[in-house]
Write a protein that holds these residues in place. Sequence first.
Motif, PDB file in Angstrom:
ATOM      1  N   ALA A 201      66.525  61.272   5.723  1.00  0.00           N
ATOM      2  CA  ALA A 201      65.519  60.773   6.668  1.00  0.00           C
ATOM      3  C   ALA A 201      66.206  59.817   7.630  1.00  0.00           C
ATOM      4  CB  ALA A 201      64.411  60.033   5.913  1.00  0.00           C
ATOM      5  N   ALA A 202      65.602  59.683   8.829  1.00  0.00           N
ATOM      6  CA  ALA A 202      66.110  58.673   9.772  1.00  0.00           C
ATOM      7  C   ALA A 202      65.363  57.375   9.486  1.00  0.00           C
ATOM      8  CB  ALA A 202      65.833  59.135  11.199  1.00  0.00           C
ATOM      9  N   VAL A 203      66.113  56.310   9.247  1.00  0.00           N
ATOM     10  CA  VAL A 203      65.473  55.029   8.940  1.00  0.00           C
ATOM     11  C   VAL A 203      65.770  54.047  10.070  1.00  0.00           C
ATOM     12  CG1 VAL A 203      65.342  53.114   7.302  1.00  0.00           C
ATOM     13  CG2 VAL A 203      65.704  55.440   6.459  1.00  0.00           C
ATOM     14  N   PHE A 204      64.714  53.501  10.693  1.00  0.00           N
ATOM     15  CA  PHE A 204      64.883  52.493  11.743  1.00  0.00           C
ATOM     16  C   PHE A 204      64.426  51.148  11.228  1.00  0.00           C
ATOM     17  CE2 PHE A 204      64.373  56.488  14.002  1.00  0.00           C
ATOM     18  CZ  PHE A 204      65.479  56.444  14.846  1.00  0.00           C
ATOM     19  N   ARG A 205      65.285  50.151  11.394  1.00  0.00           N
ATOM     20  CA  ARG A 205      64.885  48.778  11.008  1.00  0.00           C
ATOM     21  C   ARG A 205      64.494  48.026  12.269  1.00  0.00           C
ATOM     22  NH1 ARG A 205      68.915  50.209   8.162  1.00  0.00           N
ATOM     23  NH2 ARG A 205      68.543  50.570   5.959  1.00  0.00           N
ATOM     24  N   LEU A 206      63.259  47.589  12.333  1.00  0.00           N
ATOM     25  CA  LEU A 206      62.805  46.888  13.532  1.00  0.00           C
ATOM     26  C   LEU A 206      63.316  45.454  13.505  1.00  0.00           C
ATOM     27  CD1 LEU A 206      59.137  48.103  14.093  1.00  0.00           C
ATOM     28  CD2 LEU A 206      61.297  49.160  14.688  1.00  0.00           C
ATOM     29  N   ALA A 207      64.011  45.086  14.570  1.00  0.00           N
ATOM     30  CA  ALA A 207      64.558  43.724  14.673  1.00  0.00           C
ATOM     31  C   ALA A 207      63.553  42.852  15.416  1.00  0.00           C
ATOM     32  CB  ALA A 207      65.875  43.791  15.434  1.00  0.00           C
ATOM     33  N   PRO A 208      63.688  41.511  15.319  1.00  0.00           N
ATOM     34  CA  PRO A 208      62.805  40.637  16.098  1.00  0.00           C
ATOM     35  C   PRO A 208      62.957  40.925  17.597  1.00  0.00           C
ATOM     36  CG  PRO A 208      64.059  39.388  14.471  1.00  0.00           C
ATOM     37  CD  PRO A 208      64.600  40.769  14.447  1.00  0.00           C
ATOM     38  N   LEU A 209      61.885  40.700  18.346  1.00  0.00           N
ATOM     39  CA  LEU A 209      61.960  40.894  19.798  1.00  0.00           C
ATOM     40  C   LEU A 209      62.907  39.846  20.387  1.00  0.00           C
ATOM     41  CD1 LEU A 209      58.179  41.447  20.722  1.00  0.00           C
ATOM     42  CD2 LEU A 209      59.942  43.184  20.358  1.00  0.00           C
ATOM     43  N   LYS A 210      63.587  40.233  21.474  1.00  0.00           N
ATOM     44  CA  LYS A 210      64.478  39.270  22.158  1.00  0.00           C
ATOM     45  C   LYS A 210      63.604  38.264  22.896  1.00  0.00           C
ATOM     46  CE  LYS A 210      67.737  42.927  23.193  1.00  0.00           C
ATOM     47  NZ  LYS A 210      67.188  44.071  23.917  1.00  0.00           N
ATOM     48  N   PRO A 211      64.163  37.068  23.225  1.00  0.00           N
ATOM     49  CA  PRO A 211      63.358  36.074  23.951  1.00  0.00           C
ATOM     50  C   PRO A 211      62.741  36.659  25.233  1.00  0.00           C
ATOM     51  CG  PRO A 211      65.386  35.087  23.165  1.00  0.00           C
ATOM     52  CD  PRO A 211      65.474  36.539  22.826  1.00  0.00           C
ATOM     53  N   SER A 212      63.511  37.498  25.933  1.00  0.00           N
ATOM     54  CA  SER A 212      62.954  38.065  27.177  1.00  0.00           C
ATOM     55  C   SER A 212      61.757  38.970  26.862  1.00  0.00           C
ATOM     56  CB  SER A 212      64.040  38.865  27.910  1.00  0.00           C
ATOM     57  OG  SER A 212      64.516  39.894  27.059  1.00  0.00           O
ATOM     58  N   GLU A 213      61.829  39.660  25.720  1.00  0.00           N
ATOM     59  CA  GLU A 213      60.713  40.542  25.348  1.00  0.00           C
ATOM     60  C   GLU A 213      59.496  39.725  24.898  1.00  0.00           C
ATOM     61  OE1 GLU A 213      63.360  44.422  23.922  1.00  0.00           O
ATOM     62  OE2 GLU A 213      62.917  42.838  22.479  1.00  0.00           O
ATOM     63  N   VAL A 214      59.770  38.627  24.183  1.00  0.00           N
ATOM     64  CA  VAL A 214      58.654  37.765  23.782  1.00  0.00           C
ATOM     65  C   VAL A 214      57.964  37.219  25.035  1.00  0.00           C
ATOM     66  CG1 VAL A 214      58.008  35.610  22.609  1.00  0.00           C
ATOM     67  CG2 VAL A 214      59.676  37.146  21.555  1.00  0.00           C
TER      68      VAL A 214
END
Length: 648
Positions: A201-214
């Motif tokens: 399976a493809a497993v994606f780990r979601l990282a925290p949003l970058k400050p610019s994205e926040v």
Amino acid sequence: MLCPVVVGRDAELAALRTALGEAEYGRGSVVVLAGPPGMGKSRLLGEVLDDARGHADLVGAGRSLRSASATAFRPLAEALLQAVRSRDSAPGEGQARSQSVWRAVLPFGEEGGSIVGFSAGGLELARGETVLRLLRTVAVEAPLVVGLDDLQWVDPDTLGVLEYLADNLRGERVLCIATVRSEPRSAAYERLRALGSRRSAAVFRLAPLKPSEVTEMVRACWPAIGAAELDRVLAAADGVPFLVEELLAAPDIPETFATSVAVRLAGLEGMERRVVEAAAVLGRHFAWELLSDVTGAGPEVIASALEHAVDELLLTHKGGVYLFRHALTREAVLDQVLPHTRASLARRALAAVEAAHPGLPGVWRGVAADLAQQAGQLDVAAQLLIDAGRESLRAGALATAVISLMRASTFAVDPLVRCAAQELLVQTLALSGRADECLALGAQLLASPSLSPSAGSAVHLWLAQAAVEATWWAEAGHHLTAAEHLLAFDPDPTLTTRRGVLAAETALAVGELDEARRLADGVIGSADTIPEVRCHAFVVLGRAERVSSLDRAKMAFERSRVCADAHGLPLWRLRALHELGTIDLLIMPGPAGWKRPARRRRTWGFSAWSLSWTFNCRRPACSGSSRTPGSAARPPRWPPPIGYASPS
Ligand SMILES: Nc1ncnc2c1ncn2[C@@H]1O[C@H](COP(=O)(O)OP(=O)(O)OP(=O)(O)O)[C@@H](O)[C@H]1O
Ligand SMILES: [Mg+2]
């Protein structure tokens, strides 16, 4: 303050859309979205499911609930039912299809069949394959996307099916997307992560949003936000989108999420607050109809409490059901409730649930067990988990049954309740082929003064069965002798016949064919033999006969099949068919170029070459065989897993 757009996550969205496109061309797969709580897994899943709906793909979504982790197959059944519902148009089709879903997920339990004598691995393969075929029939006109959310609470049997799908979806028009929390660590997360490591399976780990994205997210929620407030959110949210929304929801943007919830809760009037606390005690998804019984509040108060809690972004509603906006919100509300208040609300909630749902069907048993635990009624919780374990066992969901029964045995304070949980656990472990754990627990249970002699003989017999399955013949013999002694003091005809068939197995294993035949005949001829034991005895008889007469062996296996059919024992039917398959193989000419070796007299009655290309074979019996617990090279089990092609 809910963010109207999805911010960031471009790589994950692109990969998911590619997987969707691949599924359309018959190259299905399983994709796992993992990450800490609130990181945006469900939002991403929702986005892809909306995309799929927009393309007129078929969609089925299910989620696991913390309170329902003792209920096997809940998220899977929910998703499959939704998928077939989204496909059906003709009236009347729906019901037939729902039944086929239940048969796919619970192929054995629904018919009341017994799983005794069937290998746990075989059961899992059968179920995985049945679900796969069901998905294939649904995804004929359009690709199918199955979303399974919150798998950190999933039952292990659903995970077994998902693992099977991960290995076998490659030729199907089906995309399965699962979400799971990576923190705190859970068995489900580890198993799904392992799917990624072995490239199933493809497993994606979601990282925290970058400050610019926040910043982008905050501005999307609150375009006119001042610089000071924005800095406060950036500092406190740590890149977690859920926290961004929560911090924006409270006035003056508090320092932490817990404070944000506490502030909003404090804004509710006294009785309204109690209603929301009672809802939190009931669970993230709660039946609002019960709140009046739990709190004593009138309908107007309940209504205004729910409305205010929705306004404060504590609650939301979906499909006519209220739920806490997030699992973390429910936990934060619970943290605000004093322990004695929580216990008393849980007691009243338990009574309300029992009154509203007599017999506690479906998920209600899990909800009740959770409430009993919160109320401090640990033996009640243990008893409910024992019932849940028994139900899972009946449905063939062995791994879920093991977890429920282990929890029951941990909760139980009363030694009799603990004994009851452990007795059933020994049986479940024996049926699961987990011989090491079964024998360890059995030894502990047999030393317990709370165990009655008749229960003692039953435990010895389950231990003997576990040992037989593991081909630990010396251990099996020891438990059969112990059971014989106990049965002499406290006779039980049904247990005596069970002992008889296991003794026949061990006799067969050490090459005492006449003794095996005599014992099996005795079991078959006894009026006290229950059908599944009779089926087993016919199989042992057939295996003993196979050495000298294929006709007599065939007749015995045939009688096992007839007996299984007559008593609705599908697993024994399959086992008999496997044995009949071995006869066919022996009669059939070997593969081209093969010269059939001269048949030698062996206890298992046929030569290995004829089966090795189709089945795993059981280790040939040897009289010196003894238990080697934990040994790495465990011999394969017999019968072979039913996922292997049966010639019948
Ligand atoms: N990329 C994003 N852009 C904008 N909003 C987002 C994003 N990701 C998540 N959110 C919002 O944050 C909130 C929490 O997200 P979500 O419920 O998806 O988290 P989760 O990872 O599923 O959490 P849990 O593990 O607790 O289920 C939701 O209200 C969601 O709309
Ligand atoms: Mg989620």
